[in-house]
Scaffold this active site. Structure first.
Site, PDB file in Angstrom:
ATOM      1  N   ILE A 101       0.833  -1.198   0.000  1.00 22.35           N
ATOM      2  CA  ILE A 101       0.000   0.000   0.000  1.00 22.35           C
ATOM      3  C   ILE A 101       0.872   1.255   0.000  1.00 22.35           C
ATOM      4  CG2 ILE A 101      -0.234  -0.124   2.524  1.00 22.35           C
ATOM      5  CD1 ILE A 101      -3.073   1.119   2.186  1.00 22.35           C
ATOM      6  N   CYS A 102       0.329   2.314  -0.569  1.00 20.38           N
ATOM      7  CA  CYS A 102       0.907   3.662  -0.584  1.00 20.38           C
ATOM      8  C   CYS A 102       2.177   3.698  -1.430  1.00 20.38           C
ATOM      9  CB  CYS A 102       1.140   4.146   0.843  1.00 20.38           C
ATOM     10  SG  CYS A 102       1.525   5.911   0.969  1.00 20.38           S
ATOM     11  N   ALA A 103       3.312   3.921  -0.828  1.00 22.90           N
ATOM     12  CA  ALA A 103       4.577   3.941  -1.565  1.00 22.90           C
ATOM     13  C   ALA A 103       5.103   2.533  -1.816  1.00 22.90           C
ATOM     14  CB  ALA A 103       5.618   4.748  -0.789  1.00 22.90           C
TER      15      ALA A 103
END
Length: 182
Positions: A101-103
């Site tokens: 998730i995210c980066a």
């Protein structure tokens, strides 16, 4: 069913802990694994978490699911850890559920895991070189890969993982327990 969440200094606390919480509510074993030489891991917003075990003591092949939370610094630390990258790639190649998730989907991208996959991530971490189809949505599941866009998508990310692991009836119980609404 066993899952593992890699924790590196600088991890995004909500992305890790919301996911751990929802999976545990569903009765799934979740081990938080520190990639450091100590169990205490420092989140990106000053929250310290005591992991369940150290990477050097974890048998990654025993897990059905691996999860990489984001956080800019945490992701950079995951991406420079050869043991994590080797484990994630072996896990994915074994056909097991691989989530970020995210980066952190950038780690999957660098490993070639996102090639020909639909995925999402924090928009500035999207890169055409990953060879997949970037989607600006909260969470995406494609085959044995689940990705999430960012901290506010943590609940949707965890739900996509659960959709792969439990039935609709069990998911509905978890959703009711957290008063999930659409």
């Amino acid at each position: 069913m066993k899952s593992l969440v890699f924790l590196a200094d600088g991890f995004e606390e909500c992305e890790a802990l919301v996911t751990v919480d929802l999976l545990r509510r569903a009765g799934i074993t979740v081990d938080m694994v520190s990639i450091n030489d100590q169990l205490m891991v420092h989140g990106s917003h000053g929250v310290q978490i005591k992991a369940d075990l150290l990477l050097k003591d974890a048998d990654i092949s025993a897990y059905d699911v691996v999860i990489l939370p984001g956080g800019k610094v945490g992701t950079a630390n995951l991406d420079k850890c050869d043991a994590v990258k080797k484990a994630v790639l072996a896990h994915y190649n074994a056909g097991k559920l691989t989530c970020a998730i995210c980066a952190a989907p950038s780690v999957l991208g660098h490993l070639g895991i996102l090639k020909d996959k639909y995925y999402t991530c924090f928009p500035s971490f999207h890169d055409e070189s990953y060879g997949g189809k970037f989607m600006m949505v909260p969470a995406v599941a494609d085959g044995n890969v689940v990705t999430g866009r960012g901290m506010s998508a943590s609940l949707e990310f965890a739900r996509e993982i659960l959709k792969k692991l439990i039935g609709d009836k069990e998911l509905a119980k978890v959703e009711y327990g957290v008063q999930y609404y659409r």
